[in-house]
Design a protein around this motif. Structure first.
Motif, PDB file in Angstrom:
ATOM      1  N   GLY A  59       0.823  -1.191   0.000  1.00 30.97           N
ATOM      2  CA  GLY A  59       0.000   0.000   0.000  1.00 30.97           C
ATOM      3  C   GLY A  59       0.863   1.249   0.000  1.00 30.97           C
ATOM      4  O   GLY A  59       2.090   1.194   0.158  1.00 30.97           O
ATOM      5  N   ARG A 123     -10.598  -0.957  -2.892  1.00 31.61           N
ATOM      6  CA  ARG A 123     -10.131   0.190  -2.095  1.00 31.61           C
ATOM      7  C   ARG A 123      -8.608   0.249  -2.085  1.00 31.61           C
ATOM      8  O   ARG A 123      -8.015   1.315  -2.230  1.00 31.61           O
ATOM      9  N   PHE A 124      -7.997  -0.900  -1.889  1.00 30.71           N
ATOM     10  CA  PHE A 124      -6.533  -0.978  -1.852  1.00 30.71           C
ATOM     11  C   PHE A 124      -5.934  -0.499  -3.169  1.00 30.71           C
ATOM     12  O   PHE A 124      -4.985   0.289  -3.197  1.00 30.71           O
ATOM     13  N   ASP A 127      -6.095   3.321  -3.662  1.00 27.20           N
ATOM     14  CA  ASP A 127      -5.022   4.006  -2.922  1.00 27.20           C
ATOM     15  C   ASP A 127      -3.682   3.831  -3.631  1.00 27.20           C
ATOM     16  O   ASP A 127      -2.869   4.763  -3.696  1.00 27.20           O
ATOM     17  N   GLN A 128      -3.429   2.639  -4.173  1.00 26.92           N
ATOM     18  CA  GLN A 128      -2.179   2.400  -4.884  1.00 26.92           C
ATOM     19  C   GLN A 128      -2.077   3.277  -6.134  1.00 26.92           C
ATOM     20  O   GLN A 128      -1.015   3.824  -6.421  1.00 26.92           O
ATOM     21  N   VAL A 265      -2.181  -9.943   0.867  1.00 25.33           N
ATOM     22  CA  VAL A 265      -1.717  -8.663   1.396  1.00 25.33           C
ATOM     23  C   VAL A 265      -1.893  -8.615   2.904  1.00 25.33           C
ATOM     24  O   VAL A 265      -1.026  -8.147   3.640  1.00 25.33           O
TER      25      VAL A 265
END
Length: 410
Positions: A59, A123-124, A127-128, A265
């Motif tokens: 992340g 969501r992850f 953000d990435q 993750v």
């Protein structure tokens, strides 16, 4: 004291991180580099990994920035090694070494198999993307085209085209070979026993082959970094965390990317001492398929556990049901250097002048090695680093807050 040949540097550890650090300093000029290992080069942690160069599992934050730097440096470094002096036996060896690395920018695919996993994965990835990572959604048809044998029982999938893979021991050998070609020396089967200090400065290490003096010492001993630092009088909390991998018999083309379940993750970022498993499946150039992964804190207990291997196989079959019945030819495991806050330790030790650390990468050492070496080189030379080194500093609570286990009690 500097020698007439420049600053004397001893790199303690000949795995992938030590090899990368030795290469960077040897190429920088002004350093007389010696690499020391208690065993053979790249025969411990480096030889027991999968060779991943990943951005997909990180992340936004300092580790991702280090991974992005490393990902950019990997093809540059391999090209530079292959472009060694032309017309010489050394150049031929360099080209062969680079070919053995098996650099494969094949990309990664992350698959969610539950609605909750799909929501978390989206969501992850959002953000990435904000941090510069390429994460491309795959619908069912696109996933089937990219991975024809992956489960159709999925809720979301993402393609990470920047993920890559190397043959880890060969990669370390190529980096170390380039360091040696630029003047570094290697001493294997030479164990560090203790320190020689003068005026609060580390001036030499005591080894099974006698004292070894230098101006700078770099602790790149991976999972053994905590024990080594303790011997030198500057303990850091780097502990072993074990991972195991299954290897199938060679197959026709079956897996075309690094494919893993979205819960990988979470397992990477977990601090739990009990067993953590997730599905990670990828092929090698030889056709074998690697099945992972597991993470467990068992100290330096190197026994393979049938229940761990069974859990790995069961989760791999959720992603690739067609692997049922495929022969598994071997299993192997290794220790990864774990730090409680899941960040590497890179920089000078504030308690003992002359001691530096480049460790704590856990299972990401292959991918992070070149960025670590570049950052360390800049810090040693007093140059402005490309990324902020502060998050990796030695004097943070996770590194100095608790004793690392001994080999006997770990």
């Amino acid at each position: 004291m500097r020698s007439m040949y420049g600053t004397r540097v001893v790199v303690l550890g000949a795995g992938i991180v030590g090899a990368a650090c030795a290469r960077e300093l040897a190429l920088a000029g002004g350093f007389q580099v010696t690499v020391v290992d208690r065993g053979g080069a790249a025969e411990a942690t480096t030889a027991h990994g999968e060779g991943n160069v990943l951005v997909s599992d990180k992340g936004p934050g300092p580790e991702l920035r280090l991974a992005q730097l490393s990902r950019r440096l990997w093809p540059e470094a391999l090209a530079a090694i292959a472009d060694g002096p032309s017309g010489s036996a050394q150049a031929v060896r360099a080209v062969r070494a680079v070919r053995a690395v098996e650099w494969d920018p094949k990309g990664g695919i992350v698959v969610a198999t539950t609605e909750a996993g799909a929501e978390g994965l989206r969501r992850f990835a959002a953000d990435q993307r904000a941090a510069g990572v390429r994460a491309e959604p795959l619908d069912a048809a696109a996933l089937a085209a990219a991975e024809p044998h992956v489960t159709r029982d999925h809720t979301a999938a993402l393609h990470y085209p920047e993920d890559a893979q190397v043959q880890p021991a060969a990669a370390a050998a190529a980096l170390l070979g380039d360091a040696l070609a630029h003047g570094a020396t290697l001493r294997t089967h030479c164990e560090v026993l203790g320190a020689r200090t003068r005026g609060g400065r580390l001036t030499a290490v005591r080894t099974t082959e006698g004292d070894l003096a230098a101006d700078l010492f770099i602790n790149a001993a991976g999972p053994w970094s905590g024990r080594l630092a303790d011997r030198l009088g500057a303990l850091v909390d780097v502990r072993p965390r074990r991972g195991d991998i299954l290897v199938t018999a060679p197959l026709p083309p079956t897996v075309f990317h690094k494919v893993y379940d979205a819960d990988y993750v979470g397992a990477v970022g977990s601090s739990a001492e009990d067993l953590q498993t997730s599905a990670v499946v990828e092929a090698t150039r030889g056709g074998s398929v690697l099945l992972g992964s597991s993470r467990r804190r068992t100290g330096f207990d190197d026994r393979l556990r049938p229940e761990v291997l069974s859990a790995i196989a069961a989760k791999a079959l959720r992603l690739f049901p067609g692997l049922a019945g495929v022969p598994v030819t071997r299993a192997y495991g290794g220790f990864r250097p774990y730090v409680p806050d899941h960040l590497p330790v890179i920089g000078a030790d504030p308690r003992l002048s002359g001691l530096w650390h480049a460790t704590g990468h856990e299972g990401a050492g292959i991918g992070l090695s070149l960025g670590t070496a570049r950052l360390l080189r800049d810090l040693v030379r007093g140059a402005e680093p490309e990324i902020d080194p502060a998050p990796f500093r030695v004097d943070r609570p996770a590194v100095l807050g608790a004793p690392a286990p001994t080999e006997e009690s770990a």
